[in-house]
Scaffold this motif. Sequence first.
Motif, PDB file in Angstrom:
ATOM      1  N   GLN A 151     -12.505 -51.611 -48.845  1.00 40.53           N
ATOM      2  CA  GLN A 151     -13.808 -51.925 -48.258  1.00 40.53           C
ATOM      3  C   GLN A 151     -14.737 -52.533 -49.320  1.00 40.53           C
ATOM      4  OE1 GLN A 151     -15.006 -48.144 -46.397  1.00 40.53           O
ATOM      5  NE2 GLN A 151     -14.423 -49.048 -44.427  1.00 40.53           N
ATOM      6  N   PHE A 152     -14.151 -53.448 -50.108  1.00 42.70           N
ATOM      7  CA  PHE A 152     -14.881 -54.018 -51.229  1.00 42.70           C
ATOM      8  C   PHE A 152     -16.078 -54.846 -50.760  1.00 42.70           C
ATOM      9  CE2 PHE A 152     -15.421 -57.421 -54.427  1.00 42.70           C
ATOM     10  CZ  PHE A 152     -15.734 -56.634 -55.518  1.00 42.70           C
ATOM     11  N   ILE A 153     -15.867 -55.656 -49.721  1.00 39.35           N
ATOM     12  CA  ILE A 153     -16.956 -56.499 -49.229  1.00 39.35           C
ATOM     13  C   ILE A 153     -18.088 -55.639 -48.679  1.00 39.35           C
ATOM     14  CG2 ILE A 153     -17.581 -58.348 -47.649  1.00 39.35           C
ATOM     15  CD1 ILE A 153     -15.720 -59.160 -49.932  1.00 39.35           C
ATOM     16  N   VAL A 154     -17.743 -54.571 -47.975  1.00 42.77           N
ATOM     17  CA  VAL A 154     -18.760 -53.663 -47.445  1.00 42.77           C
ATOM     18  C   VAL A 154     -19.545 -53.023 -48.579  1.00 42.77           C
ATOM     19  CG1 VAL A 154     -19.127 -51.553 -46.097  1.00 42.77           C
ATOM     20  CG2 VAL A 154     -17.415 -53.218 -45.371  1.00 42.77           C
ATOM     21  N   ALA A 155     -18.850 -52.627 -49.643  1.00 41.53           N
ATOM     22  CA  ALA A 155     -19.516 -52.003 -50.787  1.00 41.53           C
ATOM     23  C   ALA A 155     -20.475 -52.974 -51.464  1.00 41.53           C
ATOM     24  CB  ALA A 155     -18.475 -51.498 -51.785  1.00 41.53           C
ATOM     25  N   ARG A 156     -20.073 -54.226 -51.582  1.00 37.21           N
ATOM     26  CA  ARG A 156     -20.958 -55.210 -52.215  1.00 37.21           C
ATOM     27  C   ARG A 156     -22.186 -55.476 -51.351  1.00 37.21           C
ATOM     28  NH1 ARG A 156     -18.737 -60.089 -55.603  1.00 37.21           N
ATOM     29  NH2 ARG A 156     -20.772 -59.618 -56.488  1.00 37.21           N
ATOM     30  N   ARG A 157     -21.989 -55.517 -50.051  1.00 37.91           N
ATOM     31  CA  ARG A 157     -23.136 -55.716 -49.167  1.00 37.91           C
ATOM     32  C   ARG A 157     -24.081 -54.517 -49.239  1.00 37.91           C
ATOM     33  NH1 ARG A 157     -20.534 -56.923 -44.735  1.00 37.91           N
ATOM     34  NH2 ARG A 157     -20.618 -59.138 -45.226  1.00 37.91           N
ATOM     35  N   PHE A 158     -23.524 -53.334 -49.338  1.00 34.61           N
ATOM     36  CA  PHE A 158     -24.357 -52.136 -49.450  1.00 34.61           C
ATOM     37  C   PHE A 158     -25.150 -52.160 -50.754  1.00 34.61           C
ATOM     38  CE2 PHE A 158     -24.977 -47.675 -50.735  1.00 34.61           C
ATOM     39  CZ  PHE A 158     -25.749 -47.246 -49.665  1.00 34.61           C
ATOM     40  N   SER A 159     -24.576 -52.691 -51.836  1.00 33.24           N
ATOM     41  CA  SER A 159     -25.304 -52.805 -53.100  1.00 33.24           C
ATOM     42  C   SER A 159     -26.522 -53.706 -52.947  1.00 33.24           C
ATOM     43  CB  SER A 159     -24.380 -53.348 -54.199  1.00 33.24           C
ATOM     44  OG  SER A 159     -23.379 -52.413 -54.521  1.00 33.24           O
ATOM     45  N   VAL A 160     -26.382 -54.777 -52.186  1.00 33.04           N
ATOM     46  CA  VAL A 160     -27.525 -55.668 -51.936  1.00 33.04           C
ATOM     47  C   VAL A 160     -28.636 -54.908 -51.214  1.00 33.04           C
ATOM     48  CG1 VAL A 160     -28.295 -57.721 -50.686  1.00 33.04           C
ATOM     49  CG2 VAL A 160     -26.110 -57.750 -51.905  1.00 33.04           C
ATOM     50  N   LEU A 161     -28.262 -54.150 -50.184  1.00 31.86           N
ATOM     51  CA  LEU A 161     -29.256 -53.384 -49.436  1.00 31.86           C
ATOM     52  C   LEU A 161     -29.907 -52.315 -50.317  1.00 31.86           C
ATOM     53  CD1 LEU A 161     -27.364 -52.929 -46.047  1.00 31.86           C
ATOM     54  CD2 LEU A 161     -29.135 -54.598 -46.610  1.00 31.86           C
ATOM     55  N   ALA A 216     -31.291 -63.562 -48.326  1.00 30.98           N
ATOM     56  CA  ALA A 216     -30.186 -64.178 -47.577  1.00 30.98           C
ATOM     57  C   ALA A 216     -29.148 -63.167 -47.117  1.00 30.98           C
ATOM     58  CB  ALA A 216     -29.519 -65.273 -48.411  1.00 30.98           C
ATOM     59  N   GLU A 217     -29.557 -61.931 -46.852  1.00 30.60           N
ATOM     60  CA  GLU A 217     -28.666 -60.928 -46.268  1.00 30.60           C
ATOM     61  C   GLU A 217     -28.997 -60.819 -44.782  1.00 30.60           C
ATOM     62  OE1 GLU A 217     -26.258 -58.650 -44.914  1.00 30.60           O
ATOM     63  OE2 GLU A 217     -25.925 -58.937 -47.069  1.00 30.60           O
ATOM     64  N   LEU A 218     -28.214 -61.521 -43.958  1.00 29.69           N
ATOM     65  CA  LEU A 218     -28.482 -61.608 -42.518  1.00 29.69           C
ATOM     66  C   LEU A 218     -27.326 -61.047 -41.706  1.00 29.69           C
ATOM     67  CD1 LEU A 218     -29.974 -65.228 -42.459  1.00 29.69           C
ATOM     68  CD2 LEU A 218     -31.236 -63.083 -42.347  1.00 29.69           C
ATOM     69  N   SER A 275     -33.320 -61.451 -35.649  1.00 30.81           N
ATOM     70  CA  SER A 275     -33.870 -62.494 -34.791  1.00 30.81           C
ATOM     71  C   SER A 275     -35.116 -63.090 -35.434  1.00 30.81           C
ATOM     72  CB  SER A 275     -34.222 -61.913 -33.427  1.00 30.81           C
ATOM     73  OG  SER A 275     -35.267 -60.950 -33.553  1.00 30.81           O
ATOM     74  N   PHE A 276     -35.581 -64.212 -34.864  1.00 36.59           N
ATOM     75  CA  PHE A 276     -36.782 -64.853 -35.391  1.00 36.59           C
ATOM     76  C   PHE A 276     -37.981 -63.913 -35.296  1.00 36.59           C
ATOM     77  CE2 PHE A 276     -40.689 -67.265 -34.667  1.00 36.59           C
ATOM     78  CZ  PHE A 276     -40.733 -68.044 -35.815  1.00 36.59           C
ATOM     79  N   ALA A 277     -38.077 -63.201 -34.168  1.00 35.43           N
ATOM     80  CA  ALA A 277     -39.219 -62.304 -33.977  1.00 35.43           C
ATOM     81  C   ALA A 277     -39.207 -61.169 -34.992  1.00 35.43           C
ATOM     82  CB  ALA A 277     -39.209 -61.737 -32.553  1.00 35.43           C
ATOM     83  N   SER A 278     -38.033 -60.592 -35.246  1.00 34.56           N
ATOM     84  CA  SER A 278     -37.965 -59.489 -36.201  1.00 34.56           C
ATOM     85  C   SER A 278     -38.222 -59.976 -37.621  1.00 34.56           C
ATOM     86  CB  SER A 278     -36.601 -58.802 -36.109  1.00 34.56           C
ATOM     87  OG  SER A 278     -35.561 -59.691 -36.478  1.00 34.56           O
TER      88      SER A 278
END
Length: 403
Positions: free
Chosen positions: A275-285, A299-301, A306-309
Amino acid sequence: MGIISSLKSHTQVVASFDPMSHELVRSISGSASTSGRIVNDNAVLGISAAWACRRILSESIGMLPRSMYLREDNRNSHQASDHWLDEILTRRPNADQTAVEFWENLTLNLTGEGNAYSFIERIGDRISSLTPLAPHSVTPIRKKDRNTKLTIAEKEAFFRMDMGNGVTEDFPREKVWQVKGFGHDPLKGLSPIGAAKEAMGGALAQEEFANRFFGQGALPSAVVSFPGWLTQDQKKQAEEAAQKMAGLGQAHKVAMFQGGMKPEPWSTMNLEEMQFIVARRFSVLEICRFYRVPPHMVAELEKGASFASIEMMSQEFVMFTLMPYFTRFEASVSRWLLPAAERAKYFLRFNFEGLLRATSKERGELESLWVQNGILNRNEVRAKENLNRSDQPGMDDYTVQLN
């Protein structure tokens, strides 16, 4: 850092900072995280999410207009661009920086080590220059006093500055402007990098692991078995032969083994299973959480905002992320840069309303309501839209709908 003037024994002298000395200190400072990576300011800026968060904060504050204001009474205040401190804070802070660069520098230091320091030069009683200092080179110290009747707050504090080559010099508060970040110590703020050491260290370790993984051809490590014991020379030759087949440049080449050598995979676990990609994304968060920056701004989308959020999160970014920095800077200017006699009358204010501007249609409807209800006159609305004032009759009158 450059060359700045300092006071020593009531005589103005020139003190030269050794930039190489400070870079050396910066490169070896910091502490090791559980991942084994040393976490310091330079290392953290190598993490894309941390770089993006700190750059967004620094540039957002640096680009905003700001001005000194005069408070006439409890209700009215107006811009005081003729105040001597306005020139320093809004146009020319020192000989080497623009005001944009100066405020970016202060914010970058504040988001790194939790404190922003500037050396103060004066002409008479007025400040003539503010030069940012490397935060790791300045240490605030509470002066020890044998008079036990004095409270901690009454004991004088000063700043010990590393001048390079092992030389330190002490400066009073009048010579150093400090902006403290969030923290419980009255003398200095907490370091965001120190508080986020484990999250930053994990991100650095993941970056290094990914580079090594793909540098070895994106294949798992392997072991080579032998039917018997090897001599030291045979072991050395075998290791050299194995290393020649390692690396991305050796991928897809034919490997030759001899002497009963048998290659076997050490592990069959791949990046997906880890789950390496998940771990890297969690580091960004995690890093965004420490700096309170909305993930979409780096750029974490992944969550499909949505545009409104995004519009709502952008407004929250101004109110709950940037606003504490604005109030921190404004309060520090009033407390430490203004003379005591002027603190009740003058204040610095960041003009952040431009960041909250709605669409042209929504803005027009709101301004129309302001004019109709006598909140603003027509020329004040024109000023908000950067339009020239009009000398037509009634443009400065406050009007209210008869109904």
